[in-house]
Motif scaffolding. Structure first.
Motif, short mmCIF file in Angstrom:
data_model
loop_
_atom_site.label_atom_id
_atom_site.label_comp_id
_atom_site.label_asym_id
_atom_site.label_seq_id
_atom_site.Cartn_x
_atom_site.Cartn_y
_atom_site.Cartn_z
N SER A 97 -3.34 -3.99 -83.65
CA SER A 97 -2.66 -3.76 -82.37
C SER A 97 -3.62 -3.17 -81.34
O SER A 97 -3.41 -3.33 -80.15
CB SER A 97 -1.44 -2.87 -82.56
OG SER A 97 -1.83 -1.53 -82.61
N ARG A 98 -4.66 -2.51 -81.81
CA ARG A 98 -5.64 -1.93 -80.87
C ARG A 98 -6.85 -2.85 -80.66
O ARG A 98 -7.84 -2.45 -80.05
CB ARG A 98 -6.14 -0.58 -81.40
CG ARG A 98 -5.07 0.47 -81.54
CD ARG A 98 -4.54 0.92 -80.18
NE ARG A 98 -3.55 1.97 -80.36
CZ ARG A 98 -3.83 3.28 -80.38
NH1 ARG A 98 -5.06 3.68 -80.19
NH2 ARG A 98 -2.89 4.15 -80.58
N ILE A 131 1.19 7.59 -86.90
CA ILE A 131 1.90 8.88 -86.98
C ILE A 131 1.54 9.55 -88.30
O ILE A 131 1.76 8.98 -89.38
CB ILE A 131 3.43 8.68 -86.93
CG1 ILE A 131 3.82 7.89 -85.66
CG2 ILE A 131 4.16 10.03 -86.93
CD1 ILE A 131 5.26 7.47 -85.65
N ASP A 139 8.27 16.84 -86.56
CA ASP A 139 9.16 16.39 -85.48
C ASP A 139 10.61 16.33 -85.96
O ASP A 139 11.52 16.76 -85.26
CB ASP A 139 8.74 15.01 -84.97
CG ASP A 139 7.45 15.08 -84.16
OD1 ASP A 139 7.02 16.21 -83.84
OD2 ASP A 139 6.86 14.02 -83.88
N ASP A 178 3.89 3.34 -85.84
CA ASP A 178 5.06 3.07 -85.02
C ASP A 178 4.82 1.77 -84.24
O ASP A 178 4.02 1.76 -83.30
CB ASP A 178 5.30 4.25 -84.08
CG ASP A 178 6.57 4.07 -83.25
OD1 ASP A 178 7.03 2.91 -83.10
OD2 ASP A 178 7.10 5.08 -82.78
N GLU A 179 5.51 0.70 -84.66
CA GLU A 179 5.26 -0.61 -84.04
C GLU A 179 5.67 -0.62 -82.57
O GLU A 179 5.10 -1.35 -81.77
CB GLU A 179 5.98 -1.71 -84.82
CG GLU A 179 5.53 -1.71 -86.25
CD GLU A 179 5.71 -3.03 -86.97
OE1 GLU A 179 5.79 -4.07 -86.32
OE2 GLU A 179 5.74 -3.00 -88.22
N LYS A 180 6.65 0.20 -82.20
CA LYS A 180 7.12 0.20 -80.81
C LYS A 180 6.07 0.78 -79.87
O LYS A 180 5.80 0.24 -78.81
CB LYS A 180 8.41 1.03 -80.69
CG LYS A 180 9.62 0.31 -81.23
CD LYS A 180 10.91 1.02 -80.80
CE LYS A 180 11.97 0.81 -81.86
NZ LYS A 180 12.34 2.03 -82.60
N THR A 181 5.45 1.89 -80.29
CA THR A 181 4.49 2.55 -79.39
C THR A 181 3.04 2.15 -79.72
O THR A 181 2.13 2.45 -78.95
CB THR A 181 4.58 4.08 -79.53
OG1 THR A 181 4.26 4.41 -80.90
CG2 THR A 181 5.97 4.60 -79.20
N GLY A 182 2.83 1.53 -80.88
CA GLY A 182 1.47 1.20 -81.30
C GLY A 182 0.68 2.43 -81.74
O GLY A 182 -0.54 2.40 -81.84
N GLN A 183 1.39 3.54 -82.01
CA GLN A 183 0.71 4.79 -82.38
C GLN A 183 0.73 5.01 -83.89
O GLN A 183 1.74 4.73 -84.54
CB GLN A 183 1.44 6.00 -81.75
CG GLN A 183 1.42 6.07 -80.25
CD GLN A 183 0.02 6.27 -79.69
OE1 GLN A 183 -0.84 6.87 -80.34
NE2 GLN A 183 -0.22 5.74 -78.51
#
Ligand code: NAD
Ligand code: 13P
Length: 390
Positions: free
Chosen positions: A350-351, A138, A146, A131-136
């Protein structure tokens, strides 16, 4: 008690192969309904017995053979091909997700509406989302759960079946193992294990580490690209063994870095080391990566020491080449490792931990950035995460 109603969502190479086991088990296990619907993405194909163009569902229901994705294997007669998704999963209590994950998002709302409110799922999909928005990262099983929960009820547990299971070998009845990871509680965990278990040929062990099993299943497709690069540039078994060793370490590091509750035992289950090995020798990702390497290496064979300077400037050529190879080599089946390599790379970038994963990094750069394929050996070294382990 109400019988469990199983629906298989997907009918590709693996979906069709696992339907042979699920179909036979639903015929004999008392807690499952006999009929198993298999949702088939409808397409027109040539019926090899008559040479006529026909709908794939009609061919499967008439001949019990998926002539496009698993030719030569007869599916049990209780497997019913259904082209309409809502009809296929109407009132299903156990959904088996087995299709390339890029096709899932638009299907899930339909599945949610028509399946039973107390339904559960098992994902056989090998991939991961970022998820590019949250950097998580999934998990696909989490994305499924979900989406299934956001409707009429908030109950939908989802496990995974991962393992060293090249579909054609499973369909031929060659002996192998597989790992069911789920937390349904009893008796549902054991009933689900029995749906897949087919001793002595297909032996399923149950664990509770869903994240560990699923991430191993996703990342081994990335390392299989590396194995194909090694084959394509003419390196041998020793180099591939080194890649397998480092790949396993990066898998474990990735799991622990991004997910909680990972069990180290997971890496020695079928879903861990065993799947990594079989895919790096016999899988489709390896095969396509070998074709990619052969094409690119022949054009670069004057290069002995890869440097940034001899990157191919036109990066779009890589994506075009993968697309062409997918069509030519897989003939309608889908390549998953390239998508997963890109998502895993985006996550570690991203991390800010790119340097902790030199193998994933170099596989991505070769796959998408025009880096010379022979650079694969640059990625085969272990970055220790703590001073004590160096
Ligand atoms: P596949 O690659 O053989 O076939 C592709 C499937 O996608 C077909 O069923 C096709 O009908 C479907 N499809 C094409 N376009 C579509 C669309 N627009 N919408 C929906 N569906 C569409 O599939 P597979 O091998 O069954 O792979 C499914 C999953 O199982 C993947 O995640 C794969 O990594 C995993 N897996 C595969 C194997 C194997 O040996 N094949 C083994 C274990 C796990
Ligand atoms: P490929 O998609 O590379 O064929 O891998 C199949 C697999 O997941 C074997 O367990």
């Amino acid at each position: 008690d109400q019988l469990e109603k199983v629906c298989i969502i997907g009918s590709g190479n693996w979906g069709s192969a696992i339907s042979t086991i699920i179909g036979r088990n639903c015929m004999k296990l008392p807690f499952y309904e006999n009929q198993v619907n298999m949702w088939v993405f409808e397409e027109t194909v040539t019926d090899t017995s008559t040479n006529e163009e026909r709908k794939l569902t009609d061919i499967i229901n008439d001949t019990h053979e998926n002539v496009k994705y698993l030719p030569g294997i007869i599916l049990p007669s209780n497997i019913v091909a259904v082209p309409d998704l809502a009809t296929a999963c109407q009132d299903a209590t156990l959904l088996i997700f087995v299709l390339p994950h890029q096709f899932l998002p638009k299907l899930l709302p339909i599945i949610r509406k028509s399946s039973h409110p107390s339904c559960r799922g098992v994902s056989l999909i090998k991939g991961i989302d970022f998820d590019e928005k949250t950097g998580q990262p999934i998990l696909i099983s989490k994305g499924i759960a979900d989406a299934m929960r956001s409707g009429k009820n908030d109950y939908f547990p989802c496990g995974v079946l991962m393992g060293a299971n090249v579909a054609s070998e499973v369909a031929e009845g060659q002996m192998c193992e597989s790992t069911l990871a789920s937390n349904f509680g009893q008796p549902a965990d054991e009933m689900t294990r029995q749906l897949f278990d087919s001793p002595p040929y297909f032996r399923v062990q149950h664990i509770t580490d869903v994240a560990g099993a699923e991430v191993c299943g996703a990342l081994k497709n990335v390392f299989a690209l590396g194995a194909g690069f090694i084959d394509g540039v003419g390196l041998g078994g020793n180099t591939k063994a080194a890649l397998l060793r480092v790949g396993l370490l990066e898998m474990a590091k990735f799991c622990h870095m991004f997910f909680d509750g990972i069990h180290d035992d997971t890496f020695t289950e079928s879903c861990g080391m065993a799947d990594l090995i079989t895919t790096c020798y016999g899988g489709r990702n390896r095969k396509c990566a070998e074709a990619f390497a052969r094409e690119r290496y022949s054009k670069k064979s004057t290069t002995t020491i890869p440097t940034q300077d001899n990157y191919d400037d036109d990066k779009s050529k890589c994506e075009e080449l993968w697309a062409r190879i997918e069509v030519d080599v897989l003939k309608g089946q889908k390549l998953q490792g390239t998508i997963t390599a890109r998502d895993a790379y985006k996550l570690i970038c991203s991390r800010n931990v790119l340097d902790e994963f030199p193998l994933i990094k170099v596989i991505y750069e070769i796959s998408y950035e025009g880096k010379p394929v022979e650079s694969i050996i640059e990625g085969i070294h272990v970055v220790s995460s703590s001073p004590s382990s160096s």
